[in-house]
Design a protein around this motif. Structure first.
Motif, PDB file in Angstrom:
ATOM      1  N   ALA A  57       0.706  -1.175  -0.056  1.00 52.10           N
ATOM      2  CA  ALA A  57       0.067  -0.079   0.071  1.00 52.10           C
ATOM      3  C   ALA A  57       0.942   1.354   0.015  1.00 52.10           C
ATOM      4  O   ALA A  57       0.513   2.213  -0.745  1.00 52.10           O
ATOM      5  CB  ALA A  57      -0.999   0.034   1.135  1.00 52.10           C
ATOM      6  N   PHE A 101      -7.821  15.853 -10.812  1.00 53.32           N
ATOM      7  CA  PHE A 101      -7.205  14.833 -11.788  1.00 53.32           C
ATOM      8  C   PHE A 101      -6.931  15.333 -13.258  1.00 53.32           C
ATOM      9  O   PHE A 101      -6.018  15.063 -13.961  1.00 53.32           O
ATOM     10  CB  PHE A 101      -8.133  13.562 -11.858  1.00 53.32           C
ATOM     11  CG  PHE A 101      -7.704  12.758 -10.696  1.00 53.32           C
ATOM     12  CD1 PHE A 101      -7.756  12.883  -9.570  1.00 53.32           C
ATOM     13  CD2 PHE A 101      -7.355  11.340 -11.148  1.00 53.32           C
ATOM     14  CE1 PHE A 101      -7.335  12.070  -8.405  1.00 53.32           C
ATOM     15  CE2 PHE A 101      -6.915  10.335 -10.016  1.00 53.32           C
ATOM     16  CZ  PHE A 101      -7.196  10.628  -8.701  1.00 53.32           C
ATOM     17  N   LEU A 149      -8.402   4.385 -10.236  1.00 55.64           N
ATOM     18  CA  LEU A 149      -6.921   4.637  -9.550  1.00 55.64           C
ATOM     19  C   LEU A 149      -7.569   4.648  -7.970  1.00 55.64           C
ATOM     20  O   LEU A 149      -6.882   4.281  -7.042  1.00 55.64           O
ATOM     21  CB  LEU A 149      -6.537   5.813  -9.825  1.00 55.64           C
ATOM     22  CG  LEU A 149      -5.636   5.608 -10.941  1.00 55.64           C
ATOM     23  CD1 LEU A 149      -5.232   7.235 -11.345  1.00 55.64           C
ATOM     24  CD2 LEU A 149      -4.668   4.672 -10.970  1.00 55.64           C
ATOM     25  N   HIS A 180      -7.699   1.939  -2.953  1.00 60.53           N
ATOM     26  CA  HIS A 180      -7.971   1.829  -1.686  1.00 60.53           C
ATOM     27  C   HIS A 180      -8.614   0.501  -1.140  1.00 60.53           C
ATOM     28  O   HIS A 180      -9.603   0.564  -0.273  1.00 60.53           O
ATOM     29  CB  HIS A 180      -9.052   3.078  -1.212  1.00 60.53           C
ATOM     30  CG  HIS A 180      -8.392   4.327  -1.351  1.00 60.53           C
ATOM     31  ND1 HIS A 180      -8.926   5.710  -1.094  1.00 60.53           N
ATOM     32  CD2 HIS A 180      -7.175   4.793  -1.508  1.00 60.53           C
ATOM     33  CE1 HIS A 180      -8.311   6.635  -1.321  1.00 60.53           C
ATOM     34  NE2 HIS A 180      -6.982   6.262  -1.356  1.00 60.53           N
ATOM     35  N   ILE A 215     -11.790  17.398  -6.810  1.00 60.97           N
ATOM     36  CA  ILE A 215     -11.078  15.878  -6.949  1.00 60.97           C
ATOM     37  C   ILE A 215     -10.931  15.766  -8.548  1.00 60.97           C
ATOM     38  O   ILE A 215      -9.780  15.529  -9.118  1.00 60.97           O
ATOM     39  CB  ILE A 215     -11.594  14.696  -6.543  1.00 60.97           C
ATOM     40  CG1 ILE A 215     -11.531  14.911  -4.851  1.00 60.97           C
ATOM     41  CG2 ILE A 215     -10.707  13.622  -6.665  1.00 60.97           C
ATOM     42  CD1 ILE A 215     -12.351  14.011  -4.061  1.00 60.97           C
ATOM     43  N   LEU A 246      -9.919   8.407 -12.662  1.00 59.97           N
ATOM     44  CA  LEU A 246     -10.162   8.761 -10.998  1.00 59.97           C
ATOM     45  C   LEU A 246     -10.930   7.551 -10.268  1.00 59.97           C
ATOM     46  O   LEU A 246     -10.512   7.381  -9.366  1.00 59.97           O
ATOM     47  CB  LEU A 246     -11.306  10.020 -10.991  1.00 59.97           C
ATOM     48  CG  LEU A 246     -11.931  10.241  -9.665  1.00 59.97           C
ATOM     49  CD1 LEU A 246     -10.586  10.518  -8.668  1.00 59.97           C
ATOM     50  CD2 LEU A 246     -12.748  11.338  -9.851  1.00 59.97           C
ATOM     51  N   GLY A 297      -4.427  -1.233   2.310  1.00 62.29           N
ATOM     52  CA  GLY A 297      -3.915  -0.046   2.978  1.00 62.29           C
ATOM     53  C   GLY A 297      -4.828   0.332   4.146  1.00 62.29           C
ATOM     54  O   GLY A 297      -6.040   0.023   4.360  1.00 62.29           O
ATOM     55  N   PRO A 326      -8.954  14.354   1.274  1.00 59.03           N
ATOM     56  CA  PRO A 326     -10.080  13.438   1.403  1.00 59.03           C
ATOM     57  C   PRO A 326     -11.520  14.071   1.443  1.00 59.03           C
ATOM     58  O   PRO A 326     -12.537  13.577   1.387  1.00 59.03           O
ATOM     59  CB  PRO A 326      -9.758  12.590   2.570  1.00 59.03           C
ATOM     60  CG  PRO A 326      -8.744  13.397   3.294  1.00 59.03           C
ATOM     61  CD  PRO A 326      -7.938  14.168   2.373  1.00 59.03           C
TER      62      PRO A 326
HETATM   63  C1  HEM Z   1      -8.817  10.435  -5.555  1.00 60.83           C
HETATM   64  C2  HEM Z   1      -8.102  11.272  -4.702  1.00 60.83           C
HETATM   65  C3  HEM Z   1      -7.476  10.565  -3.347  1.00 60.83           C
HETATM   66  C4  HEM Z   1      -7.743  10.953  -2.156  1.00 60.83           C
HETATM   67  C5  HEM Z   1      -8.429  12.113  -1.903  1.00 60.83           C
HETATM   68  C6  HEM Z   1      -6.945  10.057  -1.381  1.00 60.83           C
HETATM   69  C7  HEM Z   1      -6.837  10.243  -0.037  1.00 60.83           C
HETATM   70  C8  HEM Z   1      -6.087   9.193   0.682  1.00 60.83           C
HETATM   71  C9  HEM Z   1      -6.332   9.295   2.224  1.00 60.83           C
HETATM   72  C10 HEM Z   1      -6.649  10.513   3.172  1.00 60.83           C
HETATM   73  C11 HEM Z   1      -5.690   8.200   2.501  1.00 60.83           C
HETATM   74  C12 HEM Z   1      -5.292   7.937   4.123  1.00 60.83           C
HETATM   75  C13 HEM Z   1      -4.072   8.719   4.450  1.00 60.83           C
HETATM   76  C14 HEM Z   1      -3.915   8.599   6.193  1.00 60.83           C
HETATM   77  O1  HEM Z   1      -4.755   8.771   6.910  1.00 60.83           O
HETATM   78  O2  HEM Z   1      -2.681   8.375   6.476  1.00 60.83           O
HETATM   79  C15 HEM Z   1      -5.116   7.275   1.622  1.00 60.83           C
HETATM   80  C16 HEM Z   1      -4.525   6.182   1.568  1.00 60.83           C
HETATM   81  C17 HEM Z   1      -4.019   5.566   0.390  1.00 60.83           C
HETATM   82  N1  HEM Z   1      -4.147   6.012  -0.771  1.00 60.83           N
HETATM   83 FE1  HEM Z   1      -5.254   7.327  -1.250  1.00 60.83          FE
HETATM   84  N2  HEM Z   1      -6.263   9.109  -1.976  1.00 60.83           N
HETATM   85  C18 HEM Z   1      -6.799   9.248  -3.386  1.00 60.83           C
HETATM   86  C19 HEM Z   1      -6.225   8.607  -4.437  1.00 60.83           C
HETATM   87  C20 HEM Z   1      -5.372   7.773  -4.423  1.00 60.83           C
HETATM   88  C21 HEM Z   1      -4.459   7.164  -5.533  1.00 60.83           C
HETATM   89  C22 HEM Z   1      -4.813   7.636  -7.099  1.00 60.83           C
HETATM   90  C23 HEM Z   1      -3.949   6.015  -5.240  1.00 60.83           C
HETATM   91  C24 HEM Z   1      -2.866   5.305  -5.859  1.00 60.83           C
HETATM   92  C25 HEM Z   1      -2.935   5.026  -7.165  1.00 60.83           C
HETATM   93  C26 HEM Z   1      -4.146   5.945  -3.873  1.00 60.83           C
HETATM   94  C27 HEM Z   1      -3.539   5.037  -2.854  1.00 60.83           C
HETATM   95  C28 HEM Z   1      -3.584   4.869  -1.628  1.00 60.83           C
HETATM   96  C29 HEM Z   1      -3.203   3.894  -0.685  1.00 60.83           C
HETATM   97  C30 HEM Z   1      -2.464   2.567  -1.096  1.00 60.83           C
HETATM   98  C31 HEM Z   1      -3.314   4.438   0.571  1.00 60.83           C
HETATM   99  C32 HEM Z   1      -2.979   3.445   1.866  1.00 60.83           C
HETATM  100  C33 HEM Z   1      -1.658   3.759   2.125  1.00 60.83           C
HETATM  101  C34 HEM Z   1      -1.095   3.076   3.489  1.00 60.83           C
HETATM  102  O3  HEM Z   1      -1.701   2.235   4.007  1.00 60.83           O
HETATM  103  O4  HEM Z   1      -0.159   3.371   3.885  1.00 60.83           O
HETATM  104  N3  HEM Z   1      -5.002   7.041  -3.496  1.00 60.83           N
HETATM  105  N4  HEM Z   1      -5.629   7.960   0.313  1.00 60.83           N
END
Ligand code: HEM
Length: 246
Positions: free
Chosen positions: A62, A96, A109, A113, A92, A106, A116, A85
């Protein structure tokens, strides 16, 4: 397992794509044959190292996946260009689009989630209506919300961790989309894909039904994202020690 291995292969391919969501387009491009002569086993090496790392600590998958989205050389680039978020659906999507990604990218990708974690602080306002009108959030299943409140109190516990996909938290699959349909998407930015736009809602339903279509589109969108302003040639460098600039 086969799915996991294809995911690792995809990650290992993208590991050679030092790109960023935050830079302006520079007109250069990447090609997968880059190491064919200088290091023909590169992908196999990266794949096996990643497989070992993930076996020891599943969250590393993740972290690496998220890095492809968040990888910014500048803090302001990160703050301004990467969606938050609590941004609206329109904000958003606009962010993009500014990077050349569309609504299909969007939704696909966001399917990242499916693995992780998120900290309490990233979604707390959904549990306590801190955004304003004091009404219950009807886009969040009330039983799920109650479970979340137990470990994400109104104040304190900011760093407490929650699975982004509570059904299969370490498996890369389409459960993220199924959760959204059940109003069990964790982040507001997840939920708005279903509730704020007809076209994205249709895509959520499609990927919830068709894992194969999700995987196909996810791979395409990851490659597209990896091609955003890569630092090729003399514009960038490959770090000797990944923690520090050479
Ligand atoms: C669409 C807009 C997106 C928003 C607003 C967003 C927001 C977030 C937030 C708030 C978290 C949790 C962070 C935390 O609390 O520490 C998160 C985790 C994560 N996001 Fe997104 N994200 C978006 C798009 C993406 C994209 C495009 C990817 C990858 C291609 C992605 C991959 C991940 C992954 C894998 C995690 C988990 C990370 C971990 O466990 O260390 N996200 N995201």
């Amino acid at each position: 397992m086969a799915n996991f291995m294809s995911f690792l292969m995809l990650l290992s391919l993208l590991a050679f794509a030092p790109s960023c969501f935050c830079h302006k387009k520079l007109g250069s491009y990447l090609y997968p044959q880059f190491y064919d002569y200088s290091c023909p086993q590169a992908q196999e090496i990266v794949k096996s190292i990643l497989a070992n790392a993930v076996a020891k600590e599943p969250r590393i998958a993740a972290s690496l996946l998220r890095l492809h989205f968040h990888d910014c050389a500048s803090l302001s680039g990160s703050n301004n260009n990467i969606p938050a978020p609590n941004n609206t659906f329109q904000t958003i999507l606009t962010k993009f689009k500014l990077q050349g990604l569309d609504i299909v990218d969007l939704v696909a990708l966001s399917g990242s989630h499916t693995i992780g974690n998120s900290r309490c602080t990233s979604f707390r306002q959904r549990l306590y209506n801190q955004t304003g009108n004091g009404k219950q959030d009807f886009t969040l299943d009330p039983y799920y919300a109650a479970e979340l409140r137990a470990n994400c109190p109104k104040s304190g516990g900011d760093q407490n961790l929650f699975f982004l996909d509570y059904v299969t938290p370490t498996k890369f699959d389409n459960n993220y989309f199924k959760n959204l349909l059940a109003y069990k998407g964790l982040l507001s930015s997840d939920e708005v894909l279903l509730t704020k736009n007809q076209e994205s809602a249709e895509l959520v339903k499609l990927y919830a039904e068709r894992n194969d279509l999700f995987f196909e589109q996810f791979a395409k969108s990851m490659i597209k994202m990896g091609n955003i302003s890569p630092l090729t040639g003399s514009r960038g460098h490959i770090r000797t020690n990944c923690r520090v600039v050479n």
